[in-house]
Design a protein around this motif. Structure first.
Motif, mmCIF file in Angstrom:
data_model
loop_
_atom_site.group_PDB
_atom_site.id
_atom_site.type_symbol
_atom_site.label_atom_id
_atom_site.label_comp_id
_atom_site.label_asym_id
_atom_site.label_seq_id
_atom_site.Cartn_x
_atom_site.Cartn_y
_atom_site.Cartn_z
ATOM 1 N N ALA A 73 -5.079 -12.718 22.516
ATOM 2 C CA ALA A 73 -5.735 -12.849 23.823
ATOM 3 C C ALA A 73 -4.805 -13.511 24.824
ATOM 4 N N LEU A 86 -8.032 -8.370 28.300
ATOM 5 C CA LEU A 86 -8.073 -6.953 28.673
ATOM 6 C C LEU A 86 -7.611 -6.786 30.114
ATOM 7 N N ASP A 87 -8.023 -7.730 30.994
ATOM 8 C CA ASP A 87 -7.558 -7.684 32.390
ATOM 9 C C ASP A 87 -6.040 -7.863 32.445
ATOM 10 N N SER A 130 -13.308 -15.232 21.065
ATOM 11 C CA SER A 130 -14.143 -15.529 22.234
ATOM 12 C C SER A 130 -14.247 -14.325 23.179
ATOM 13 N N LYS A 131 -15.503 -14.061 23.626
ATOM 14 C CA LYS A 131 -15.725 -12.930 24.542
ATOM 15 C C LYS A 131 -14.997 -13.148 25.850
ATOM 16 N N GLU A 132 -14.995 -14.422 26.290
ATOM 17 C CA GLU A 132 -14.336 -14.755 27.557
ATOM 18 C C GLU A 132 -12.825 -14.492 27.463
ATOM 19 N N HIS A 133 -12.215 -14.914 26.340
ATOM 20 C CA HIS A 133 -10.778 -14.661 26.138
ATOM 21 C C HIS A 133 -10.497 -13.163 26.077
ATOM 22 N N LEU A 134 -11.408 -12.434 25.423
ATOM 23 C CA LEU A 134 -11.212 -10.985 25.272
ATOM 24 C C LEU A 134 -11.167 -10.315 26.638
ATOM 25 N N LYS A 135 -12.111 -10.717 27.498
ATOM 26 C CA LYS A 135 -12.193 -10.085 28.815
ATOM 27 C C LYS A 135 -10.935 -10.380 29.640
ATOM 28 N N LYS A 136 -10.549 -11.666 29.631
ATOM 29 C CA LYS A 136 -9.329 -12.053 30.373
ATOM 30 C C LYS A 136 -8.113 -11.292 29.861
ATOM 31 N N ARG A 144 -6.789 -1.822 23.082
ATOM 32 C CA ARG A 144 -8.168 -1.868 22.588
ATOM 33 C C ARG A 144 -8.412 -3.275 22.043
#
Ligand code: NAP
Ligand code: GCO
Length: 263
Positions: A20, A52-53, A44-50, A63
């Motif tokens: 991440a 991916l950005d 962490s979902k938050e880390h995943l989103k960051k 992915r």
């Protein structure tokens, strides 16, 4: 000899655990630049989103999966979704800096589970597919603490020393299937994991550990995650097809240096 072909990862799928941010993110960037398709995971979902950005901003269509690599069922589910893995980078890791006599067995075990047992779990899950497809690459992210000890890191050093030996054992056991398993031993790299060791003191002066590391490193600086680009591509590519069971230390020279003589 075709230089580009030697290092190209086109058509390969790479799974980088814990990518991440920090070292894993940089390794995934490097493998993508060499042509690999990237899959990664974190908890962490938050880390995943960051992340991916971040990958998208780099032009990388990675992915991303929520997966705690200490959990065999979660790993199996992620691997089913990814499909085949040609390159596995066991990067996810944690550290707990606690004097050994103050550390509980549960804390010790948590570090061993993440830094040693998880690379075992993910490697054993991808090796059969690699054998079926005629080979693969496994890169374990080791540490200075695969070779050295220091105060407060008994669990981490035990895990990273063990990971060095897991690396040699995977090479020994599966080398005949054209699987190369090597380690990268990063020196002191500026990431969130080491941030507490670099935080300036309340009076604004340098953290003593920060000055200590700079004096211990012939390069005279902390490493950056980008310093690992070259080693990662080398160990993931055809260029390293006869390199097996080695740990490539990328440490600015720390392990070679006895230390500065007193003034
Ligand atoms: P970091 O900044 O703390 O990043 C760790 C990454 O691993 C994050 O993406 C984290 O995301 C993920 N992660 C942690 N536990 C996980 C788990 N159980 N399952 C899935 N993902 C997990 O660490 P780093 O400094 O980049 O270090 C990466 C690796 O290099 C580690 O193995 C570390 O020990 C090793 N290393 C670091 C240094 C250094 O100086 N920084 C030097 C040598 C070796 P979530 O929190 O979202 O799960
Ligand atoms: C520590 C550090 C190290 C590094 C790295 C060195 O507290 O000594 O966190 O262990 O993270 O693994 O290679």
């Amino acid at each position: 000899m075709n230089f580009d072909e030697l290092f190209s990862l086109k058509g390969k799928t790479a799974l980088v655990t814990g990518a991440a941010y920090g070292i894993g993110f940089a390794i995934a960037e490097a493998l993508a630049a060499a042509g690999a398709d990237i899959a990664f995971c974190c908890r962490s979902k938050e880390h995943l989103k960051k992340a991916l950005d971040g990958y998208a901003a780099d032009g990388i269509s990675a992915r991303g999966f929520i997966c705690d690599v200490t959990d065999e069922a979660q790993v199996a589910k992620m691997l089913e979704e990814i499909g085949s893995v040609d390159i596995l980078v066991n990067n996810a890791g944690i550290i707990k800096r606690i004097p050994m006599t103050d550390m509980s067995a549960a804390e010790f075990k948590e570090v061993i589970d993440t830094d040693l047992t998880a690379p075992f779990i993910v490697s054993k899950a991808v090796i059969p597919g690699m054998i079926e497809r005629g080979g693969g690459k496994i890169i374990n992210i080791c540490s200075m603490m695969s070779e050295l000890g220091r105060e407060t890191v008994s669990a981490y050093a035990s895990a990273k020393g063990g990971l060095k030996m897991l690396t040699k054992n995977i090479a020994s056991e599966y080398g005949k299937y054209n699987i190369q398993c090597n380690g990268i031993g990063p020196g002191y790299i500026a990431t969130p994991q080491t941030a507490p060791l670099r935080e300036p003191l309340p009076d604004g002066s340098r953290h003593p550990f920060d000055s200590f590391i700079i004096s211990k490193t012939p390069a005279g600086r902390w490493g950056t995650p980008e310093d690992l680009y070259g080693a990662a591509v080398f160990l993931a590519s055809k260029a390293s097809d006869f390199v097996n069971g080695q740990i490539l230390y990328v440490d600015g020279g720390i392990l070679a240096y006895i230390g500065r003589q007193p003034d």
